[in-house]
Design a protein around this motif. Structure first.
Motif, PDB file in Angstrom:
ATOM      1  N   PRO A 327       0.815  -1.230   0.000  1.00  6.72           N
ATOM      2  CA  PRO A 327       0.000   0.000   0.000  1.00  6.72           C
ATOM      3  C   PRO A 327       0.841   1.268   0.000  1.00  6.72           C
ATOM      4  O   PRO A 327       0.410   2.303  -0.514  1.00  6.72           O
ATOM      5  N   SER A 389      -9.000  -4.374  -4.919  1.00 11.96           N
ATOM      6  CA  SER A 389      -8.970  -3.305  -3.918  1.00 11.96           C
ATOM      7  C   SER A 389      -7.745  -2.416  -4.102  1.00 11.96           C
ATOM      8  O   SER A 389      -7.826  -1.190  -3.964  1.00 11.96           O
ATOM      9  N   TYR A 390      -6.612  -3.039  -4.442  1.00 11.93           N
ATOM     10  CA  TYR A 390      -5.364  -2.288  -4.622  1.00 11.93           C
ATOM     11  C   TYR A 390      -5.486  -1.334  -5.808  1.00 11.93           C
ATOM     12  O   TYR A 390      -5.115  -0.154  -5.718  1.00 11.93           O
ATOM     13  N   SER A 393      -7.651   1.588  -5.155  1.00 16.83           N
ATOM     14  CA  SER A 393      -7.057   2.578  -4.246  1.00 16.83           C
ATOM     15  C   SER A 393      -6.017   3.457  -4.931  1.00 16.83           C
ATOM     16  O   SER A 393      -5.504   4.402  -4.313  1.00 16.83           O
TER      17      SER A 393
END
Length: 559
Positions: A327, A389-390, A393
């Motif tokens: 992240p 999800s990555y 984001s």
């Protein structure tokens, strides 16, 4: 100037030799690489395993290649430590035997090998034919490089430089031993290093005693090559190369000291110096194999203590490597893309691990293997969710248009991998359950066809991983070619299956639906994993938008 010219000529001959050896190995791996797992894992005794290693090393012309393949299969749980070590020891003997073949004076064959090999490689469309051409040209280049090596050394053989070096190595056998080890490791090919030593001693450039110490050192140095090449693999994979190094290093040192301190190296000069050196090399590896083979099982416990297991690189049961998504890298496009590729590489590994259970689920006697394979699909689904999800984001405004396209392509590939996992977990396990419940058996020919198709998909998993990491255009083209070859093989299998039905084969009637559904599933899996090649081909202008003929006359259509 003579010394400079000598070193340039020597370097050129050496690099051509290395290129030629690799060219032959590449041709063989691309033709038969998919069958190596079946060959390696098919031995049920240490003697049979060592014979397998001998055969593979002769084919691949590299004991290091055999060691790396063995380490990979040991890490995946397909090979036990004793069997793997026996294969590696046999591989060392096989590479010694191939030196005997390559050392023959076959210069007269060079034009024929170049002509036939070049024609096959350039003109033939069939994959096997093209790779046979590559192999023949590689053998021709090996012979040319050895000829260059002899010509490079000839002018300086009678100078004061080379005899001084040769005499020093003959007197200081330890230095010669170290030089031989370094030479084999730097060249990353024991075959090339020892062929060089044989050529030098044949033309009288170095004395037999010095060449013998160089040879023993090269045997030690060749054991370091697989250790270096497997340094990033799991501990289980590295056990076999380290065990081989311990056995090979100990035996080479013992042989060096016995020959130079307790005996006379000239006693091994049975025929001509070059041929005697080859005999010594074969004898060294044969004696090592015969002495070490009974201890392969006994070495497993101490090696396991020295290299305790870690589960970071294994996919056994519920032990799955953690996500590679970072992240903290989201704000930096290149780092985020690199993180995404690492996670996709992990995802390929998860799907491949599922796929490699295919022979076991089709030969299962109960439902436990089927349930275990289906359970692994959850890991693939979790990986896709994490990638979604990555990507969601990522700050889209901070990403250039080109990087956004790359991310989109990687996201689409993750979806394809998840679809491949579904085909394995849902389609193939259902078909396997149908076979299990009906107690059905394939015909020998039908099962052999499915195994070959399975092996081809296994090979394409590795090629797809390389394309993902490297973005290499040539590898991407090769992956698409392999996909086309797979489709042709599928059509042939269907044709052969229908022919067996027409012949009234009972097994073919009973398993007809299972055979055809398996073919479709294998084709779908192969299509999914090959999808990584298309964005690379498109970016490089190697892909057409459509196969349809654009400017077709309406009158021709009506006709």
């Amino acid at each position: 100037m003579a010394i400079i010219s000598f070193f340039i000529s020597l370097a050129g001959a050496t690099m051509l030799l290395l290129f030629a050896v690799r060219m032959v190995r590449t041709g063989i791996e691309r033709s038969f690489g998919a069958s190596f797992q079946r060959v390696l894992t098919g031995s049920h005794s240490l003697i049979g395993a060592s014979a397998t290693g001998v055969s593979l090393a002769i084919v691949l012309q590299s004991s290091a290649a055999v060691a790396i393949l063995t380490a990979g299969f040991a890490a995946s749980g397909y090979l036990a430590f004793p069997t793997g070590l026996a294969i590696v020891l046999g591989g060392d003997l096989g590479s010694a035997l191939i030196i005997q073949v390559l050392s023959f004076k076959l210069d007269w064959l060079v034009p024929l090998l170049l002509a036939v090999g070049g024609w096959l490689f350039v003109k033939v469309e069939d994959k096997r034919g093209r790779q046979l051409g590559r192999i023949l040209m590689g053998v021709a280049f090996i012979l040319i490089s050895l000829q260059f090596l002899r010509e490079a050394v000839a002018p300086i053989r009678d100078s004061s430089f080379l005899p001084a070096v040769a005499d020093y190595l003959a007197r200081d056998f330890l230095t010669a031993f170290i030089v031989g080890a370094a030479l084999a490791f730097v060249m990353h090919s024991s075959v090339a290093a020892i062929l060089m030593c044989v050529t030098l001693v044949q033309i009288g450039a170095i004395p037999f005693a010095a060449a013998l110490s160089l040879l023993l050192g090269a045997n030690l140095g060749s054991a370091f090559i697989p250790i270096w090449l497997t340094r990033g693999m799991s501990t289980v994979a590295r056990r076999i190369p380290f065990a081989n190094l311990m056995l090979r290093g100990s035996w080479s040192l013992i042989a060096l000291l016995v020959i130079n301190l307790l005996a006379d190296p000239e006693h091994l000069l049975l025929v001509s110096p070059g041929q005697s050196l080859i005999y010594a090399h074969i004898g060294f590896n044969l004696s090592l194999l015969l002495l070490a083979l009974p201890f392969c099982s006994l070495l497993e416990r101490p090696i396991s203590v020295m290299f305790p297991s870690d589960t970071s690189g294994q996919l056994v049961g519920g032990d799955v490597p953690g996500s590679a998504l970072d992240p903290a890298a989201l704000d930096t496009p290149q780092q985020a893309i690199a993180s995404l590729k690492r996670e996709l590489l992990r995802m390929i590994g998860l799907v491949e691990h599922m796929f490699r259970t295919l022979p076991r689920i089709y030969e299962a006697t109960d439902n436990s293997v089927l349930r275990a394979t289906r359970a692994q699909d959850d890991n693939v689904n979790d990986a896709l969710s994490g990638i979604r999800s990555y990507v969601a984001s990522m700050p889209q405004d901070a990403y250039p248009k080109a990087d956004t396209k790359v991310v989109r392509g990687l996201m689409e590939y993750a979806i394809r991998l998840e679809a491949a996992g579904d085909v394995i977990a849902i389609k193939l396990t259902s078909v396997a359950k149908e076979k299990l419940d009906g107690r059905l058996r394939f015909s020998e020919e039908g099962w052999a066809e499915l195994v070959r198709m399975y092996e081809a998909v296994c090979a394409n998993f590795h090629l797809a991983s390389n394309v993902l990491v490297s973005d290499d255009l040539e590898s991407a083209r090769l992956l698409v070619v392999e996909k086309a070859d797979f489709k042709r093989a599928e059509r042939k299998s269907r044709k052969y299956h229908l022919a067996r039905l027409q012949d009234g084969r009972a097994e073919s009637f009973e398993t007809s639906d299972i055979h055809l559904e398996t073919l479709r599933a294998l084709r779908d899996i192969n299509n999914h994993i090959a999808a990584i090649a298309y964005p690379i081909l498109y970016r490089n202008g190697q892909l057409l938008e459509t196969r349809l003929i654009e400017d077709l006359d309406p009158e021709e259509v009506s006709n």
